[in-house]
Design an enzyme around this catalytic site. Structure first.
Site, PDB file in Angstrom:
ATOM      1  N   ARG A 258      40.243 -18.834 -62.550  1.00 34.80           N
ATOM      2  CA  ARG A 258      39.246 -18.540 -61.509  1.00 34.80           C
ATOM      3  C   ARG A 258      39.413 -17.133 -60.932  1.00 34.80           C
ATOM      4  NH1 ARG A 258      39.775 -23.107 -57.231  1.00 34.80           N
ATOM      5  NH2 ARG A 258      38.279 -21.756 -56.157  1.00 34.80           N
TER       6      ARG A 258
ATOM      7  N   ARG B  48      45.585  40.655 -50.265  1.00 32.86           N
ATOM      8  CA  ARG B  48      44.138  40.631 -50.462  1.00 32.86           C
ATOM      9  C   ARG B  48      43.740  41.788 -51.358  1.00 32.86           C
ATOM     10  NH1 ARG B  48      42.637  40.625 -44.153  1.00 32.86           N
ATOM     11  NH2 ARG B  48      43.417  38.554 -43.553  1.00 32.86           N
TER      12      ARG B  48
END
Length: 456
Positions: free
Chosen positions: A22, A430
């Protein structure tokens, strides 16, 4: 450890041979989790508190899964074919051939029987009237198709399966949970005499009570006051119902212990979650296994926390995710959409927004800017990032591990840092900013003209 009043050696026989059809799952039924823990482990935790010397698990379908999950903690006895519960318990005979003591028969899909209830069964087994078998009974609101226990003042006159019961017997409210206790020598002698002349053609375990009673022996029933503790789990729906019952009890416990749950029904605990006093938990918080929360913590809404240790006066969330190995020290703060994994956030340190901290150590008082990530994985290995005390990591920074950021250092926003930064140093990584005046205007004019020509 909770011990029964008797010091007789104890063996546990746990039935887990059912196919669990089940459940419709490739996973063994009793390995499905409740509160993050397989249901069989809930049962074993309660049973092991009795100090059992032996553990025998009766397996059938999915035996290999059980062996793996139990990891040598139990003797696995195989029931093949499955001919009923009496036949199942008989499979433990070889494993208990040299054992003399009490046997407690349990069901792996009935995971929430309390240690105190098991101890009561064993104490009853050693009462002055020396019952041959002790059965655990319960009185549900709706007796449904449970087997019935016909008893008078705790002494059993008859056990009967529902399909074989008369109308008068079906009217009895006292039901059989399936759990029982007996002495090992008597148990296997009675099991040898069980037949299968019944509606199912199976060997029923409760029949040992009828056999013992027919012999003139006393058999007794202990009745639990809480039918929920003997509720079996056979389907996904029943699994969900068991989870709901467990969570309801745990939420109440958390509140009784001094935590505030703003919307209790939306908070989900794991089996081992530890919550301190004066903790506030907002709605929609989920705890996975391995979480410890100290006193005076605030956990905001929509957080998922697993394998984490949270010290006092910490603030978490909303929408934070703490994964295994996350450690938040006193007065630290994790904000919205921040994820931590195998990382330590030092005292008073903060990561307020949109950040990933993995395999990292962040010093006390450090401030981690929005959009910062520790790049901890190179595709093959994990590497560590160490951030010193009071360091400031600017927004949208990538810290490429292994890397060390010194105390009081500053990493400028938008930096991709791949080399160590010394104490008190500013690191700015950067590309040079390029400016072309008027370029954007010329671009827009050209594109608008092109679009117009296409329309024409």
């Amino acid at each position: 450890m909770i011990m029964a009043a008797t010091d007789t050696p104890l063996a546990l026989v746990v039935l887990a041979a059912g196919k669990g059809t089940r459940m419709k799952s490739d996973r063994h039924k009793v390995l499905h989790p409740i509160a993050g823990r397989p249901m069989i482990e809930h049962l074993l935790a309660s049973a092991n508190a009795l100090g059992a010397e032996r553990l025998v698990v009766i397996a059938g379908h999915g035996r290999d899964q059980l062996e793996t999950a139990l990891g040598g903690r139990a003797t696995i006895a195989v029931q093949e074919p499955q001919l009923g519960t009496a036949h199942a318990v008989l499979q433990a005979r070889e494993a208990l051939a040299d054992f003399a003591g009490d046997v407690l028969v349990l069901y792996a899909d009935v995971p929430f029987v309390r240690t105190e209830t098991m101890a009561a069964m064993l104490d009853r087994l050693h009462a002055t009237d020396a019952p041959a078998v002790v059965v655990l009974g319960f009185e549900p609101d709706d007796a449904l198709a449970y087997g019935r226990v016909v008893a008078d003042e705790g002494r059993i006159a008859k056990m009967v399966e529902f399909k074989d019961a008369s109308e008068a017997e079906r009217a009895t409210r006292l039901c059989n949970s399936g759990l029982l206790a007996a002495r090992s020598d008597a148990l296997f002698a009675l099991l040898d005499r069980v037949g299968n002349d019944n509606a199912q053609g199976e060997y029923y375990l409760p029949d040992i009570v009828n056999i013992a009673t027919a012999d003139g022996a006393t058999c007794a029933v202990v009745v639990t006051t809480n039918p929920d503790e003997v509720a079996g789990i056979n389907s996904r729906a029943e699994l969900a119902e068991a989870e709901a019952r467990w969570q309801a009890v745990r939420r109440r416990q958390a509140m009784d212990d001094g935590a505030t749950l703003i919307a209790p029904e939306t908070v989900w605990f794991a089996w081992d979650t530890q919550i301190g006093r004066d903790v506030t938990i907002e709605p929609q918080v989920v705890f996975g296994p391995g979480v410890t929360v100290a006193n005076d913590v605030v956990i905001h809404a929509f957080c998922h926390i697993e394998g984490a240790t949270i010290a006092s006066k910490v603030e978490v969330g909303p929408y934070a995710r703490l994964r295994p190995g996350a450690v938040l020290e006193e007065r630290s703060k994790i904000g919205n959409f921040v994820e931590m994994k195998k990382a330590v956030l030092g005292k008073g340190a903060k990561a307020n927004h949109l950040t990933y901290l993995g395999d990292a150590e962040i010093g006390a008082g450090a401030n981690i800017g929005a959009g910062t990530i520790t790049c901890n994985y190179d595709g093959y290995f994990k590497h560590k990032t160490v951030i010193g005390e009071r360091a400031f990591i600017g927004s949208n920074s990538a810290l490429i591990a292994p890397v060390r950021i010194g105390a009081d250092a500053i990493v400028a926003a938008g930096s991709a840092v791949s080399r160590d930064v010394a104490d008190g140093e500013l690191r700015l990584v950067r590309a040079e900013q390029l400016v072309k005046p008027g370029w954007a205007d010329e671009f827009h004019d050209a594109m608008k003209k092109k679009k117009a020509e296409k329309k024409g």
